[in-house]
Design an enzyme around this catalytic site. Structure first.
Site, PDB file in Angstrom:
ATOM      1  N   HIS A  53     -10.044   1.180   2.156  1.00  0.00           N
ATOM      2  CA  HIS A  53      -9.561   2.535   2.453  1.00  0.00           C
ATOM      3  C   HIS A  53     -10.725   3.506   2.676  1.00  0.00           C
ATOM      4  CE1 HIS A  53      -5.201   2.578   2.088  1.00  0.00           C
ATOM      5  NE2 HIS A  53      -5.231   1.943   0.942  1.00  0.00           N
ATOM      6  N   CYS A  87       0.854  -1.194   0.000  1.00  0.00           N
ATOM      7  CA  CYS A  87       0.000   0.000   0.000  1.00  0.00           C
ATOM      8  C   CYS A  87       0.889   1.243   0.000  1.00  0.00           C
ATOM      9  CB  CYS A  87      -0.875  -0.007   1.254  1.00  0.00           C
ATOM     10  SG  CYS A  87      -1.970   1.414   1.392  1.00  0.00           S
TER      11      CYS A  87
END
Ligand code: NI
Length: 175
Positions: free
Chosen positions: A143, A97
Site C-alpha cells: 500500500h 483489503c
C-alpha cells in the site's frame, strides 16, 4: 481518537495508487494519526491498515493479527517499514483489503521476511515475520508503494474486482 473514512477503489483509485513518503519524526501528531488508524481498523473491522487508506500518504502501518473475541488485542505500529530480506519459499494466502471491500483472492508472497521499522515510540527495530504476520506486513508495505493486492492478480480478475466494488458502491448509493 477518531474513526476516519477509508478510501476504496471505486472512488479513490488515484489516491490509493500514490507512493507514500517516509516519516521524518515519530512525534505526538504522528501517534495521534496512528491512534486514529487503529480505531478505524478495529471499527471496519480489519487486521491491517496503511495511512494512505485514510488518505494520508506517509509510510505508516497499524496491524493487529491477534484480533478476535477470545484473544486480547495486540496492536502493532510500523513507521518507515522496510523488508531487508525475503525467503525463497513462497506462501499462498487468501487476502482481502478494506479498500477493496468484499473481494478475496489468493496471493503468493515470500513465506518469511526480515523487517526494519520504527515503533510507536520512534525506536528502531528489526524482526522476522512469518505466517499471517508476513502476509499482512507485505500487503501493507505494498500500500505504501501504491500497490493493491488485486495488482498481484491477472488483469481480468483485477478489472472484475474493481467493477464489483463499483457496482456495490452504486447499489448502496441508489438504495
Ligand atoms: Ni489492504
Amino acid at each position: 481518537m477518531t474513526i476516519r473514512d477509508i478510501l476504496t477503489v471505486d472512488a479513490d483509485m488515484a489516491a490509493l495508487k500514490q507512493k507514500s513518503t517516509p516519516v521524518a519524526a515519530v512525534d505526538d501528531a504522528l501517534r495521534a494519526l496512528m491512534d486514529d488508524m487503529l480505531e478505524t481498523m478495529y471499527d471496519a473491522p480489519g487486521i491491517g491498515l496503511a495511512a494512505i487508506q485514510v488518505g494520508v500518504p506517509v509510510r505508516v502501518i497499524v496491524m493487529d493479527i491477534a484480533k478476535g473475541n477470545e484473544t486480547p488485542a495486540e496492536p502493532r505500529y510500523f513507521v518507515n517499514p522496510e523488508i531487508l530480506s525475503a525467503s525463497d519459499e513462497m506462501f499462498v494466502y487468501e487476502e482481502g483489503c478494506l479498500s477493496v471491500p468484499e473481494i478475496f483472492d489468493e496471493v503468493e508472497r515470500p513465506a518469511r521476511v526480515r523487517l526494519r521499522y520504527l515503533d510507536y515510540h520512534g525506536k528502531k527495530r528489526e524482526e522476522d515475520a512469518e505466517g499471517l504476520f508476513a502476509v499482512c506486513i507485505q500487503h501493507e508495505i505494498d500500500h505504501l508503494n501504491g500497490v493493491l493486492f488485486i495488482d498481484h492478480l491477472s488483469r481480468l480478475k483485477r478489472n472484475r474486482a474493481v467493477a464489483k466494488v463499483k457496482k456495490a458502491a452504486k447499489a448502496e448509493m441508489d438504495a
